[in-house]
Scaffold this motif. Structure first.
Motif, PDB file in Angstrom:
ATOM      1  N   THR A   6       0.847  -1.190   0.000  1.00  0.00           N
ATOM      2  CA  THR A   6       0.000   0.000   0.000  1.00  0.00           C
ATOM      3  C   THR A   6       0.884   1.241   0.000  1.00  0.00           C
ATOM      4  O   THR A   6       1.919   1.279   0.673  1.00  0.00           O
ATOM      5  N   PRO A   7       0.485   2.268  -0.743  1.00  0.00           N
ATOM      6  CA  PRO A   7       1.285   3.495  -0.743  1.00  0.00           C
ATOM      7  C   PRO A   7       1.113   4.207   0.603  1.00  0.00           C
ATOM      8  O   PRO A   7       0.130   4.007   1.306  1.00  0.00           O
ATOM      9  N   PRO A   8       2.058   5.063   0.973  1.00  0.00           N
ATOM     10  CA  PRO A   8       1.938   5.761   2.261  1.00  0.00           C
ATOM     11  C   PRO A   8       0.740   6.700   2.242  1.00  0.00           C
ATOM     12  O   PRO A   8       0.380   7.275   1.212  1.00  0.00           O
ATOM     13  N   ALA A   9       0.096   6.840   3.386  1.00  0.00           N
ATOM     14  CA  ALA A   9      -1.090   7.686   3.493  1.00  0.00           C
ATOM     15  C   ALA A   9      -0.685   9.145   3.422  1.00  0.00           C
ATOM     16  O   ALA A   9       0.366   9.554   3.924  1.00  0.00           O
ATOM     17  N   VAL A  10      -1.519   9.956   2.792  1.00  0.00           N
ATOM     18  CA  VAL A  10      -1.257  11.383   2.672  1.00  0.00           C
ATOM     19  C   VAL A  10      -1.921  12.088   3.844  1.00  0.00           C
ATOM     20  O   VAL A  10      -3.112  11.905   4.101  1.00  0.00           O
ATOM     21  N   ILE A  11      -1.177  12.896   4.558  1.00  0.00           N
ATOM     22  CA  ILE A  11      -1.707  13.619   5.714  1.00  0.00           C
ATOM     23  C   ILE A  11      -1.892  15.060   5.302  1.00  0.00           C
ATOM     24  O   ILE A  11      -0.942  15.726   4.864  1.00  0.00           O
ATOM     25  N   GLU A  12      -3.116  15.538   5.423  1.00  0.00           N
ATOM     26  CA  GLU A  12      -3.404  16.920   5.072  1.00  0.00           C
ATOM     27  C   GLU A  12      -3.371  17.782   6.324  1.00  0.00           C
ATOM     28  O   GLU A  12      -3.876  17.377   7.375  1.00  0.00           O
ATOM     29  N   PRO A  13      -2.782  18.989   6.230  1.00  0.00           N
ATOM     30  CA  PRO A  13      -2.726  19.844   7.419  1.00  0.00           C
ATOM     31  C   PRO A  13      -4.116  20.366   7.774  1.00  0.00           C
ATOM     32  O   PRO A  13      -4.961  20.577   6.909  1.00  0.00           O
ATOM     33  N   THR A  14      -4.333  20.546   9.059  1.00  0.00           N
ATOM     34  CA  THR A  14      -5.604  21.095   9.531  1.00  0.00           C
ATOM     35  C   THR A  14      -5.326  22.382  10.280  1.00  0.00           C
ATOM     36  O   THR A  14      -4.222  22.617  10.776  1.00  0.00           O
ATOM     37  N   ALA A  15      -6.347  23.228  10.336  1.00  0.00           N
ATOM     38  CA  ALA A  15      -6.204  24.516  11.022  1.00  0.00           C
ATOM     39  C   ALA A  15      -6.337  24.316  12.522  1.00  0.00           C
ATOM     40  O   ALA A  15      -7.132  23.510  12.992  1.00  0.00           O
ATOM     41  N   VAL A  16      -5.558  25.075  13.269  1.00  0.00           N
ATOM     42  CA  VAL A  16      -5.608  25.020  14.737  1.00  0.00           C
ATOM     43  C   VAL A  16      -6.440  26.187  15.222  1.00  0.00           C
ATOM     44  O   VAL A  16      -6.146  27.345  14.914  1.00  0.00           O
ATOM     45  N   VAL A  17      -7.511  25.894  15.935  1.00  0.00           N
ATOM     46  CA  VAL A  17      -8.407  26.934  16.434  1.00  0.00           C
ATOM     47  C   VAL A  17      -8.256  26.990  17.945  1.00  0.00           C
ATOM     48  O   VAL A  17      -8.388  25.976  18.631  1.00  0.00           O
ATOM     49  N   GLN A  18      -7.982  28.182  18.462  1.00  0.00           N
ATOM     50  CA  GLN A  18      -7.840  28.335  19.912  1.00  0.00           C
ATOM     51  C   GLN A  18      -9.137  28.880  20.482  1.00  0.00           C
ATOM     52  O   GLN A  18      -9.665  29.881  20.002  1.00  0.00           O
ATOM     53  N   HIS A  19      -9.634  28.217  21.489  1.00  0.00           N
ATOM     54  CA  HIS A  19     -10.855  28.664  22.151  1.00  0.00           C
ATOM     55  C   HIS A  19     -10.459  29.365  23.438  1.00  0.00           C
ATOM     56  O   HIS A  19      -9.617  28.881  24.190  1.00  0.00           O
ATOM     57  N   HIS A  20     -11.058  30.504  23.692  1.00  0.00           N
ATOM     58  CA  HIS A  20     -10.787  31.218  24.929  1.00  0.00           C
ATOM     59  C   HIS A  20     -11.778  30.756  25.971  1.00  0.00           C
ATOM     60  O   HIS A  20     -12.988  30.916  25.826  1.00  0.00           O
ATOM     61  N   SER A  21     -11.267  30.174  27.031  1.00  0.00           N
ATOM     62  CA  SER A  21     -12.157  29.707  28.100  1.00  0.00           C
ATOM     63  C   SER A  21     -12.324  30.828  29.119  1.00  0.00           C
ATOM     64  O   SER A  21     -11.435  31.671  29.291  1.00  0.00           O
ATOM     65  N   PRO A  22     -13.449  30.861  29.782  1.00  0.00           N
ATOM     66  CA  PRO A  22     -13.630  31.894  30.807  1.00  0.00           C
ATOM     67  C   PRO A  22     -12.613  31.698  31.928  1.00  0.00           C
ATOM     68  O   PRO A  22     -12.098  30.610  32.141  1.00  0.00           O
ATOM     69  N   SER A  23     -12.324  32.782  32.642  1.00  0.00           N
ATOM     70  CA  SER A  23     -11.320  32.710  33.702  1.00  0.00           C
ATOM     71  C   SER A  23     -11.786  31.719  34.767  1.00  0.00           C
ATOM     72  O   SER A  23     -12.969  31.630  35.076  1.00  0.00           O
ATOM     73  N   PRO A  24     -10.852  30.947  35.298  1.00  0.00           N
ATOM     74  CA  PRO A  24     -11.250  29.928  36.285  1.00  0.00           C
ATOM     75  C   PRO A  24     -11.783  30.584  37.554  1.00  0.00           C
ATOM     76  O   PRO A  24     -11.317  31.632  37.988  1.00  0.00           O
ATOM     77  N   VAL A  25     -12.749  29.932  38.126  1.00  0.00           N
ATOM     78  CA  VAL A  25     -13.350  30.416  39.369  1.00  0.00           C
ATOM     79  C   VAL A  25     -12.474  29.935  40.514  1.00  0.00           C
ATOM     80  O   VAL A  25     -12.161  28.744  40.603  1.00  0.00           O
ATOM     81  N   PRO A  26     -12.046  30.842  41.396  1.00  0.00           N
ATOM     82  CA  PRO A  26     -11.206  30.384  42.513  1.00  0.00           C
ATOM     83  C   PRO A  26     -11.993  29.457  43.431  1.00  0.00           C
ATOM     84  O   PRO A  26     -13.149  29.714  43.755  1.00  0.00           O
ATOM     85  N   LEU A  27     -11.348  28.374  43.785  1.00  0.00           N
ATOM     86  CA  LEU A  27     -11.985  27.392  44.658  1.00  0.00           C
ATOM     87  C   LEU A  27     -11.886  27.847  46.103  1.00  0.00           C
ATOM     88  O   LEU A  27     -10.887  28.441  46.521  1.00  0.00           O
ATOM     89  N   ALA A  28     -12.906  27.531  46.842  1.00  0.00           N
ATOM     90  CA  ALA A  28     -12.895  27.878  48.264  1.00  0.00           C
ATOM     91  C   ALA A  28     -11.932  26.946  48.984  1.00  0.00           C
ATOM     92  O   ALA A  28     -11.817  25.765  48.658  1.00  0.00           O
ATOM     93  N   ALA A  29     -11.213  27.471  49.937  1.00  0.00           N
ATOM     94  CA  ALA A  29     -10.260  26.667  50.697  1.00  0.00           C
ATOM     95  C   ALA A  29     -11.035  25.625  51.496  1.00  0.00           C
ATOM     96  O   ALA A  29     -12.072  25.919  52.087  1.00  0.00           O
ATOM     97  N   PRO A  30     -10.542  24.383  51.488  1.00  0.00           N
ATOM     98  CA  PRO A  30     -11.255  23.352  52.245  1.00  0.00           C
ATOM     99  C   PRO A  30     -11.182  23.656  53.741  1.00  0.00           C
ATOM    100  O   PRO A  30     -10.155  24.051  54.264  1.00  0.00           O
ATOM    101  N   THR A  31     -12.285  23.476  54.378  1.00  0.00           N
ATOM    102  CA  THR A  31     -12.323  23.733  55.818  1.00  0.00           C
ATOM    103  C   THR A  31     -11.814  22.515  56.552  1.00  0.00           C
ATOM    104  O   THR A  31     -12.003  21.381  56.113  1.00  0.00           O
ATOM    105  N   ALA A  32     -11.145  22.752  57.618  1.00  0.00           N
ATOM    106  CA  ALA A  32     -10.607  21.663  58.415  1.00  0.00           C
ATOM    107  C   ALA A  32     -11.749  20.930  59.103  1.00  0.00           C
ATOM    108  O   ALA A  32     -12.652  21.535  59.662  1.00  0.00           O
ATOM    109  N   ALA A  33     -11.697  19.632  59.006  1.00  0.00           N
ATOM    110  CA  ALA A  33     -12.729  18.830  59.645  1.00  0.00           C
ATOM    111  C   ALA A  33     -12.569  18.927  61.158  1.00  0.00           C
ATOM    112  O   ALA A  33     -11.460  19.034  61.686  1.00  0.00           O
ATOM    113  N   ALA A  34     -13.664  18.912  61.814  1.00  0.00           N
ATOM    114  CA  ALA A  34     -13.608  19.006  63.271  1.00  0.00           C
ATOM    115  C   ALA A  34     -13.074  17.692  63.820  1.00  0.00           C
ATOM    116  O   ALA A  34     -13.733  16.658  63.769  1.00  0.00           O
TER     117      ALA A  34
END
Length: 106
Positions: free
Chosen positions: A17-45
């Motif tokens: 079989t002949p080698p497969a031809v690979i066609e280039p694809t476009a790279v699309v960057q998605h902007h994600s919303p800023s991460p929400v800061p997580l609350a610090a875990p509270t110490a268990a009693a």
């Protein structure tokens, strides 16, 4: 006779079989919303450890017992080494004395 024989690769048979031809694809960057800061875990009693006078006395007694047992084991090992060394020294003196007296009698 001593030269290694290198095996030769046989020519491929059948369809290839002949080698497969690979066609280039476009790279699309998605902007994600800023991460929400997580609350610090509270110490268990956690329940606090309360040392009663009886518990302190038990800890001190247990620690003392451990120290005494370990000390006794170490002293007994030292004594065993000392006795073995003394007996080997006595055996060496006896053998030396026997060999010296054997040499005088000849």
């Amino acid at each position: 006779m001593f030269k290694p024989k290198v095996p030769t690769m046989p020519q491929p048979t059948g369809l290839s079989t002949p080698p497969a031809v690979i066609e280039p694809t476009a790279v699309v960057q998605h902007h994600s919303p800023s991460p929400v800061p997580l609350a610090a875990p509270t110490a268990a009693a956690r329940p606090t450890v309360q040392l009663t006078p009886g518990a302190v006395l038990a800890l001190v007694g247990g620690g003392t017992a451990v120290v005494l047992v370990v000390g006794a084991v170490l002293v007994s090992m030292l004594l065993a080494v000392a006795i073995t060394g003394a007996s080997v020294a006595i055996c060496a003196l006896v053998i030396r004395s026997l060999m010296a007296s054997e040499a005088k009698h000849r």
